[in-house]
Each structure stands twice: as C-alpha cells, then as structure tokens.
Write an enzyme that holds these catalytic residues in place. Structure first.
Site, PDB file in Angstrom:
ATOM      1  N   LYS A  98       0.871  -1.185   0.000  1.00 54.18           N
ATOM      2  CA  LYS A  98       0.000   0.000   0.000  1.00 54.18           C
ATOM      3  C   LYS A  98       0.899   1.223   0.000  1.00 54.18           C
ATOM      4  O   LYS A  98       1.711   1.402   0.915  1.00 54.18           O
ATOM      5  CB  LYS A  98      -0.894   0.006   1.238  1.00 54.18           C
ATOM      6  N   ASP A 134      -1.393  -2.186  -4.261  1.00 51.55           N
ATOM      7  CA  ASP A 134      -2.807  -2.229  -3.873  1.00 51.55           C
ATOM      8  C   ASP A 134      -3.486  -0.904  -4.236  1.00 51.55           C
ATOM      9  O   ASP A 134      -2.826   0.135  -4.331  1.00 51.55           O
ATOM     10  CB  ASP A 134      -2.937  -2.440  -2.355  1.00 51.55           C
ATOM     11  N   GLN A 163     -10.409  -1.236  -9.018  1.00 46.72           N
ATOM     12  CA  GLN A 163     -11.603  -1.501  -8.198  1.00 46.72           C
ATOM     13  C   GLN A 163     -12.868  -1.318  -9.037  1.00 46.72           C
ATOM     14  O   GLN A 163     -13.138  -0.224  -9.550  1.00 46.72           O
ATOM     15  CB  GLN A 163     -11.626  -0.516  -7.022  1.00 46.72           C
ATOM     16  N   ARG A 184      -4.761  -6.867 -10.912  1.00 44.02           N
ATOM     17  CA  ARG A 184      -5.739  -7.531 -10.027  1.00 44.02           C
ATOM     18  C   ARG A 184      -7.031  -6.716 -10.030  1.00 44.02           C
ATOM     19  O   ARG A 184      -7.008  -5.513  -9.781  1.00 44.02           O
ATOM     20  CB  ARG A 184      -5.200  -7.608  -8.598  1.00 44.02           C
ATOM     21  N   VAL A 186     -10.576  -6.142  -8.218  1.00 45.42           N
ATOM     22  CA  VAL A 186     -11.357  -6.405  -6.997  1.00 45.42           C
ATOM     23  C   VAL A 186     -12.633  -5.557  -7.052  1.00 45.42           C
ATOM     24  O   VAL A 186     -12.744  -4.648  -7.875  1.00 45.42           O
ATOM     25  CB  VAL A 186     -10.557  -6.052  -5.715  1.00 45.42           C
ATOM     26  N   GLY A 188     -13.632  -3.600  -4.477  1.00 41.94           N
ATOM     27  CA  GLY A 188     -13.328  -2.325  -3.815  1.00 41.94           C
ATOM     28  C   GLY A 188     -13.775  -2.363  -2.365  1.00 41.94           C
ATOM     29  O   GLY A 188     -14.889  -2.815  -2.074  1.00 41.94           O
ATOM     30  N   HIS A 227     -13.960 -13.507  -3.775  1.00 39.11           N
ATOM     31  CA  HIS A 227     -14.424 -14.779  -3.192  1.00 39.11           C
ATOM     32  C   HIS A 227     -15.807 -15.127  -3.705  1.00 39.11           C
ATOM     33  O   HIS A 227     -16.407 -16.090  -3.255  1.00 39.11           O
ATOM     34  CB  HIS A 227     -14.496 -14.661  -1.661  1.00 39.11           C
ATOM     35  N   ARG A 288     -11.695  -3.452   7.519  1.00 44.22           N
ATOM     36  CA  ARG A 288     -12.277  -3.656   6.179  1.00 44.22           C
ATOM     37  C   ARG A 288     -12.843  -5.074   6.059  1.00 44.22           C
ATOM     38  O   ARG A 288     -13.867  -5.284   5.432  1.00 44.22           O
ATOM     39  CB  ARG A 288     -11.249  -3.370   5.080  1.00 44.22           C
ATOM     40  N   GLU A 292     -16.803  -5.952   5.200  1.00 41.71           N
ATOM     41  CA  GLU A 292     -17.221  -6.712   4.019  1.00 41.71           C
ATOM     42  C   GLU A 292     -18.301  -7.734   4.366  1.00 41.71           C
ATOM     43  O   GLU A 292     -19.096  -8.117   3.534  1.00 41.71           O
ATOM     44  CB  GLU A 292     -16.021  -7.475   3.435  1.00 41.71           C
TER      45      GLU A 292
HETATM   46  C1  LIG Z   1      -6.594 -10.892  -3.156  1.00 42.88           C
HETATM   47  C2  LIG Z   1      -7.405  -9.676  -2.826  1.00 42.88           C
HETATM   48  C3  LIG Z   1      -6.785  -8.434  -2.800  1.00 42.88           C
HETATM   49  C4  LIG Z   1      -7.531  -7.285  -2.542  1.00 42.88           C
HETATM   50  N1  LIG Z   1      -6.942  -6.065  -2.678  1.00 42.88           N
HETATM   51  C5  LIG Z   1      -7.718  -4.949  -2.568  1.00 42.88           C
HETATM   52  C6  LIG Z   1      -7.204  -3.656  -2.872  1.00 42.88           C
HETATM   53  O1  LIG Z   1      -6.041  -3.488  -3.217  1.00 42.88           O
HETATM   54  N2  LIG Z   1      -8.047  -2.599  -2.755  1.00 42.88           N
HETATM   55  C7  LIG Z   1      -9.367  -2.721  -2.385  1.00 42.88           C
HETATM   56  O2  LIG Z   1     -10.087  -1.730  -2.331  1.00 42.88           O
HETATM   57  N3  LIG Z   1      -9.869  -3.952  -2.075  1.00 42.88           N
HETATM   58  C8  LIG Z   1      -9.090  -5.050  -2.164  1.00 42.88           C
HETATM   59  N4  LIG Z   1      -9.632  -6.279  -1.888  1.00 42.88           N
HETATM   60  C9  LIG Z   1     -10.966  -6.374  -1.229  1.00 42.88           C
HETATM   61  C10 LIG Z   1     -12.096  -6.356  -2.237  1.00 42.88           C
HETATM   62  O3  LIG Z   1     -12.231  -5.057  -2.778  1.00 42.88           O
HETATM   63  C11 LIG Z   1     -13.428  -6.773  -1.576  1.00 42.88           C
HETATM   64  O4  LIG Z   1     -13.733  -5.875  -0.546  1.00 42.88           O
HETATM   65  C12 LIG Z   1     -13.456  -8.175  -1.011  1.00 42.88           C
HETATM   66  O5  LIG Z   1     -12.751  -9.061  -1.826  1.00 42.88           O
HETATM   67  C13 LIG Z   1     -14.885  -8.680  -0.867  1.00 42.88           C
HETATM   68  O6  LIG Z   1     -15.471  -8.777  -2.134  1.00 42.88           O
HETATM   69  P1  LIG Z   1     -15.747 -10.172  -2.904  1.00 42.88           P
HETATM   70  O7  LIG Z   1     -15.342  -9.983  -4.322  1.00 42.88           O
HETATM   71  O8  LIG Z   1     -15.089 -11.281  -2.200  1.00 42.88           O
HETATM   72  O9  LIG Z   1     -17.314 -10.307  -2.951  1.00 42.88           O
HETATM   73  P2  LIG Z   1     -18.413 -10.261  -1.817  1.00 42.88           P
HETATM   74  O10 LIG Z   1     -19.724 -10.241  -2.550  1.00 42.88           O
HETATM   75  O11 LIG Z   1     -18.143  -9.194  -0.828  1.00 42.88           O
HETATM   76  O12 LIG Z   1     -18.234 -11.641  -1.089  1.00 42.88           O
HETATM   77  C14 LIG Z   1     -18.533 -12.905  -1.693  1.00 42.88           C
HETATM   78  C15 LIG Z   1     -18.509 -13.959  -0.604  1.00 42.88           C
HETATM   79  O13 LIG Z   1     -17.171 -14.081  -0.077  1.00 42.88           O
HETATM   80  C16 LIG Z   1     -17.198 -14.222   1.334  1.00 42.88           C
HETATM   81  N5  LIG Z   1     -16.557 -13.034   1.953  1.00 42.88           N
HETATM   82  C17 LIG Z   1     -16.190 -11.878   1.333  1.00 42.88           C
HETATM   83  N6  LIG Z   1     -15.584 -11.048   2.208  1.00 42.88           N
HETATM   84  C18 LIG Z   1     -15.586 -11.688   3.404  1.00 42.88           C
HETATM   85  C19 LIG Z   1     -15.083 -11.360   4.687  1.00 42.88           C
HETATM   86  N7  LIG Z   1     -14.460 -10.198   4.936  1.00 42.88           N
HETATM   87  N8  LIG Z   1     -15.237 -12.256   5.683  1.00 42.88           N
HETATM   88  C20 LIG Z   1     -15.852 -13.447   5.477  1.00 42.88           C
HETATM   89  N9  LIG Z   1     -16.329 -13.817   4.260  1.00 42.88           N
HETATM   90  C21 LIG Z   1     -16.202 -12.957   3.246  1.00 42.88           C
HETATM   91  C22 LIG Z   1     -18.645 -14.339   1.726  1.00 42.88           C
HETATM   92  O14 LIG Z   1     -18.977 -15.705   1.700  1.00 42.88           O
HETATM   93  C23 LIG Z   1     -19.349 -13.593   0.633  1.00 42.88           C
HETATM   94  O15 LIG Z   1     -20.667 -13.987   0.467  1.00 42.88           O
HETATM   95  C24 LIG Z   1      -8.913  -7.418  -2.187  1.00 42.88           C
HETATM   96  C25 LIG Z   1      -9.518  -8.670  -2.201  1.00 42.88           C
HETATM   97  C26 LIG Z   1      -8.787  -9.786  -2.538  1.00 42.88           C
HETATM   98  C27 LIG Z   1      -9.494 -11.116  -2.578  1.00 42.88           C
END
Ligand SMILES: Cc1cc2nc3c(=O)[nH]c(=O)nc-3n(C[C@H](O)[C@H](O)[C@H](O)COP(=O)(O)OP(=O)(O)OC[C@H]3O[C@@H](n4cnc5c(N)ncnc54)[C@H](O)[C@@H]3O)c2cc1C
Length: 308
Positions: A98, A134, A163, A184, A186, A188, A227, A288, A292
């Site tokens: 970061k 990031d 994002q 990457r 994501v 956001g 995820h 964060r 989420e």
């Molecule tokens: C490898 C990686 C790097 C990232 N880098 C950044 C970055 O540089 N900048 C940035 O703004 N964001 C970053 N993020 C975070 C991203 O923006 C999301 O906030 C986060 O990934 C949740 O979104 P999702 O795509 O998993 O979908 P979602 O719809 O939020 O989640 C899908 C499913 O995943 C599971 N899940 C998701 N989050 C959680 C949690 N916290 N705890 C438990 N279960 C959970 C749940 O089962 C949920 O139903 C990163 C995420 C990943 C995976």
C-alpha cells in the site's frame, strides 16, 4: 448497509483504541492476519505453498504520519524478501504494498512513496518475484497509476489493482490491458461517495464482469481478486472464451476467507494466490474485513460479550 457504517466508524480514534485494546480482539484478528513477525509468518508461507497455493504477502500498515514510518515500512518488506530468498519460491510468493504506508499521503508524498517502493520492487525482482500495488481510496489512484507506470519501465512485471466499484475503472482497465500489465481486479473495499462509485452490489458486480472481459480479451495478465462464487465461474468462462490457458490468469483470495475454495481451485489446476497479511498495525485491514461481511462483526461482538 452496515458495511459503510463500519468503515465510517473505523476512522474514529476512539474506535481504534477500543477495538485494539479489547482482550478478545487478537483471537479474532488471527483468522485474517495470522502473524505479527517474519518469524511467525515464514512457517505459514511454507505450509500454504506446500499445499500448492501461491501467495502475495502484505505487511499491514497504512495512515502513517512520518517519513521515518515510511522508511520502516520499506525495511519491513526488504527484511521479508531477504528471508524469502533461501526458500527459492520465485513468483509463488509475491508482495502486495500500500503506497500510503510508503509515505504517499505525506508532504511530497508521491516522490517519497516512489523512492521507498522502488528498492522493494528491485529486491523482489532480485529473488525472481514481483510486487503489486494495492488500490486505496480514489483520491490516491492517479498517483498510484503514475508510480506503477514508472516502476514498470525497469520492472515490467510490477502489478496494480483496480476496483470495479469506481466509475473510472473501465477506462483504467482498457489502458492497462493494452499495456500488457499484471492487473488484479477487486470489487473495492473503501467507503466511496456516489459521485465516483457505484453503491449497489448488483451494479458493482455488473461492472466487475464488464471490466474482467476487457482484461481477459487484452494483452495483460488478469488476477481475479474475489471470493464471489458467481464471479469466479464467470471468470472461468471468460478466460475460456478468450482462449487463455490456465497459467495465463490467476485467482486471488484473502487468507482466512473461503479456504476450502482456495484448495479446490488449486486442485483443479488453477493458479490460486492467497493474499496473506501479517504485522502489528492490523487495525485498518481488520476493519475492512469486518465491513465486508457484517456477520464477522456480530461474531466479534459475541466473542467480546462471552469473554466478559
Ligand atoms: C486478493 C485480494 C486483494 C484485494 N486487494 C484490494 C485492494 O487493493 N483494494 C481494495 O479496495 N480492495 C481489495 N480487496 C478487497 C475487495 O475489494 C473486496 O472488498 C473483497 O474481496 C470482498 O469482495 P468479494 O469480491 O469477495 O465479494 P463479496 O460479494 O463481498 O463476497 C462474496 C462472498 O465471499 C465471502 N466473503 C467476502 N468477504 C468476506 C469477509 N471479509 N469475511 C468473510 N467472508 C467474506 C462471503 O462468503 C461472501 O458472500 C482485495 C480482495 C482480494 C481477494
């Protein structure tokens, strides 16, 4: 609805003190941040890579206030890279950084962050691996992309994050895909205003798919940071349609979230990289993760109550 409230409340110093000092916090934090020191994290790196997973390592920290803290952040990454060298993992263990932790928000921050991150990128290249920048809140991104472009002149494998919730990202994705970058994608994780970002989950998900299509059809290396099971299967379909082989894109998920899915995708032959955070300054990263998934917050609060 609760997510943005948690993110807004997390900015208060009082909240930071309360959460950091709660007796139960460390146990809950461990799920997402499995160590505080390099000595604690090295066995975890070996265990995960032994399971066929790849890693991107994050030394937690952000919102620093002095240039000395930025230098300390640089040194923490350099120490990690030094300790990774004998393990000869190459790109199986890369770094995520970061820029705020490298001084980006301080006076003269753009130049300071570039000067601090450059030796980390060079040291990583020296052990055959890469660094990904990031994405933080939207006000930092022009600087981040300019630093990314600058670093790529010497180390083209340097990656960055985009994002899906930001309106600007479709254009950023077109530029990065054409330049052959590692990117990457994501959804956001920051609290962003309606002037710059989609607010509804379905809008963000639709934008994610549009942007992913651009990346898959482009010249670069897409890294799917999510995820979300729906987006993961759409990503597989888009990769197939774009004629990409299994080693021409990768999935990325956070340590502590959907661990079974990490192993399932790796067993199917996918490149699966686990974003693994460690260090003592875990507050921002941890909050964060709570935001989420509000169920994490109720688990955390229940632990506090049962502890008392
Ligand atoms: C490898 C990686 C790097 C990232 N880098 C950044 C970055 O540089 N900048 C940035 O703004 N964001 C970053 N993020 C975070 C991203 O923006 C999301 O906030 C986060 O990934 C949740 O979104 P999702 O795509 O998993 O979908 P979602 O719809 O939020 O989640 C899908 C499913 O995943 C599971 N899940 C998701 N989050 C959680 C949690 N916290 N705890 C438990 N279960 C959970 C749940 O089962 C949920 O139903 C990163 C995420 C990943 C995976």
């Amino acid at each position: 609805m609760l997510g943005p409230v948690i993110l807004a409340a997390s900015r208060s110093d009082r909240m930071r003190r309360l959460i950091s000092a709660a007796p139960v916090t460390r146990q809950v934090v461990d799920r997402f941040i499995p160590g505080e020191t390099v000595d604690e994290i090295l066995p975890i790196i070996q265990e995960l890579t032994g399971d066929g997973l790849e890693l991107t390592m994050d030394v937690v920290g952000e919102d620093i206030t002095t240039p000395e803290q930025a230098t300390a952040a640089r040194d923490a990454y350099l120490e990690l890279i030094d300790r990774l060298k004998p393990l000869e993992l190459g790109t199986r263990a890369e770094m995520s950084v970061k820029l705020s932790m490298f001084g980006q928000a301080l006076p003269g921050g753009h130049e300071l962050a570039l000067a601090n991150v450059r030796p980390v990128v060079e040291a990583a290249a020296g052990i055959g691996t890469t660094v990904t920048l990031d994405a933080e809140d939207h006000t930092t991104l022009d600087s981040m992309f300019a630093i990314h472009e600058e670093l790529r002149k010497d180390v083209p494998g340097t990656g960055c994050v985009i994002q899906a919730y930001l309106f600007r990202t479709e254009e950023d994705a077109r530029r990065l895909a054409a330049s052959g970058s590692r990117v990457r994608l994501v959804k956001g994780a920051y609290k962003e205003p309606a002037e710059v970002a989609y607010q509804q989950k379905h809008e963000i998900d639709k934008a994610y798919v549009r942007i992913l299509r651009t990346l898959m059809e482009g010249e670069g290396y897409p890294m799917i940071g999510s995820h979300d099971p729906r987006l993961i299967s759409i990503a597989q379909e888009l990769a197939h349609r774009a004629g990409r082989k299994l080693d021409e894109y990768e999935f990325q998920m956070l340590y502590g979230i959907r661990g079974d899915e990490h192993l399932r995708l790796a067993a199917e032959g996918h490149r699966m990289r686990v974003y693994t955070a460690y260090g003592t300054d875990w507050y921002g990263y941890f909050m964060r993760r709570l935001a989420e998934k509000p169920a994490n917050l109720s688990f955390f609060l229940r632990s506090m109550i049962s502890h008392d």
